[in-house]
Design an enzyme around this catalytic site. Structure first.
Site, PDB file in Angstrom:
ATOM      1  NE  ARG A  22      -3.016   3.088   0.452  1.00 32.01           N
ATOM      2  CZ  ARG A  22      -2.373   4.215   0.154  1.00 32.01           C
ATOM      3  NH1 ARG A  22      -1.133   4.183  -0.310  1.00 32.01           N
ATOM      4  NH2 ARG A  22      -2.939   5.386   0.305  1.00 32.01           N
TER       5      ARG A  22
ATOM      6  CG  LEU B 217      -4.174   8.198   9.151  1.00 32.00           C
ATOM      7  CD1 LEU B 217      -5.411   8.883   8.603  1.00 32.00           C
ATOM      8  CD2 LEU B 217      -4.379   7.804  10.601  1.00 32.00           C
ATOM      9  N   PRO B 218      -1.297   4.242   7.981  1.00 31.00           N
ATOM     10  CG  PRO B 218       0.305   2.913   9.039  1.00 31.00           C
ATOM     11  CD  PRO B 218      -0.368   4.245   9.111  1.00 31.00           C
ATOM     12  CG  HIS B 219      -5.079   2.438   4.654  1.00 33.27           C
ATOM     13  ND1 HIS B 219      -4.462   3.674   4.714  1.00 33.27           N
ATOM     14  CD2 HIS B 219      -5.570   2.333   3.403  1.00 33.27           C
ATOM     15  CE1 HIS B 219      -4.598   4.283   3.544  1.00 33.27           C
ATOM     16  NE2 HIS B 219      -5.264   3.491   2.731  1.00 33.27           N
ATOM     17  CB  ALA B 220      -2.818  -3.236   4.218  1.00 34.04           C
TER      18      ALA B 220
END
Length: 154
Positions: free
Chosen positions: A50, A64-67
């Site tokens: 991501r 705000l890392p997201h996956a």
């Protein structure tokens, strides 16, 4: 969707000595593994993939890392306060010390976006970020995050 639904108390941590974005992603993945039982390696790979699309450092010291990750039934989060900010290639080029990672099921639709919007809105509040930075205790951080939303709803 609420922070209480998204975040377990054991998914909140204060870390010292994180040296890089990649190391942070490993720490976030380990935290998610411990709290929710998802595969740590899978989480790291998904987060890094991501990030390759564009950094998730949104500015003002917040990332705000997201996956999407196989094996989840709902969107879950992990929060880390870094004692020493690190370079995260954020949009404002400022180092990051507040990290809220989101992990969603592979087939999550609007729930993933709702969770991202909730976290983003909350961490845009200067007063909340100030409280988070001033309280390097995981239990207190969890309370600040879960009560921030409750206070707004009241």
């Amino acid at each position: 969707m609420t922070f209480v639904e998204l975040l377990k108390p054991e998914a909140v941590k204060v870390l010292a000595g994180v040296s890089s974005k990649k190391r942070l992603m490993h720490d976030v993945a380990e935290l998610a593994h411990t709290a929710y039982g998802v595969g740590a390696n899978m989480c790291v790979e998904a987060l890094m993939e991501r990030e390759s699309l564009g950094p998730t450092g949104v500015g003002h010291g917040v990332a705000l890392p997201h996956a999407r990750v196989p094996g989840l039934d709902s969107v879950v989060g992990a929060f880390i306060l870094l004692e020493k900010p690190i370079d995260f290639e954020a949009v404002d080029r400022q180092p990051v010390d507040l990290v809220f990672a989101l992990f969603a099921p592979e087939d999550a639709g609007v729930e993933h976006l709702k969770a991202l919007a909730l976290v983003s809105r909350t961490l845009r509040e200067v007063s909340i970020c100030r409280k988070l930075r001033a309280n390097p205790d995981a239990a207190t951080l969890y309370t600040i995050l879960t009560e921030a939303q409750a206070t707004k709803a009241a």
